[in-house]
Scaffold this active site. Structure first.
Site: not given
Ligand code: TYD
Length: 140
Positions: A54
């Site tokens: 993303h």
């Molecule tokens: P995401 O940022 O998509 O993870 P990555 O980039 O590590 O694969 O986050 C995954 C899920 O975690 C997101 O849908 C909601 C939750 N989340 C939170 O609730 N708070 C946060 O600060 C983060 C980073 C994620």
């Protein structure tokens, strides 16, 4: 955002050496160019997994391998750069507007992230085609 992969830097963080263990401290707007509003960390990452996939519209981040190692592939829609993080005293500064993937996590690694904003799903661009469109609109 008019950011390119060349706006990412590996920052060397200060290390207070001690024979019984080292300390690294990160101060807002001193070692990093933003004010931290949120800290989060990824852990228990199964072998072979990748994260990210993303971009963010506004969020700035500093990403640190607090333990172990992993790769971060940054993409501005035109150019890709891969960074390998493996030391708790180096961090990748990541401005907004860049696509990122994280992979090659070593066993037991911890990915520590300092973020300039609270979690907001509206700040994410999760579809690569939408990201390319966003970059072409914002970079022209
Ligand atoms: P995401 O940022 O998509 O993870 P990555 O980039 O590590 O694969 O986050 C995954 C899920 O975690 C997101 O849908 C909601 C939750 N989340 C939170 O609730 N708070 C946060 O600060 C983060 C980073 C994620």
């Amino acid at each position: 955002m008019q950011t390119s992969v060349f706006d990412c830097n590996i920052l060397r963080l200060p290390k207070v050496y001690n024979k019984s263990g080292n300390i690294t401290a990160i101060n807002n707007q001193l070692e990093i160019p933003f004010k931290t509003k949120r800290v989060y960390y990824l852990y228990d990452i199964p072998g072979g997994e990748s994260r990210g996939g993303h971009a963010h519209k506004e969020l700035q981040q500093l990403i640190i391998a607090a333990s172990g190692s992993f790769d971060i592939i940054i993409d501005d829609g035109m150019v890709k750069r891969t960074f390998h993080l493996s030391r708790p005293y180096t961090g990748l500064y990541l401005p907004s507007g860049l696509w990122r993937e994280l992979d090659n996590f070593s066993s037991g690694s911890i990915c520590l992230v300092l973020a300039s904003l609270r979690y907001d799903e509206n700040d994410y661009i999760r579809d690569y085609k939408s990201f390319k469109k966003y970059k072409s609109l914002n970079d022209s």
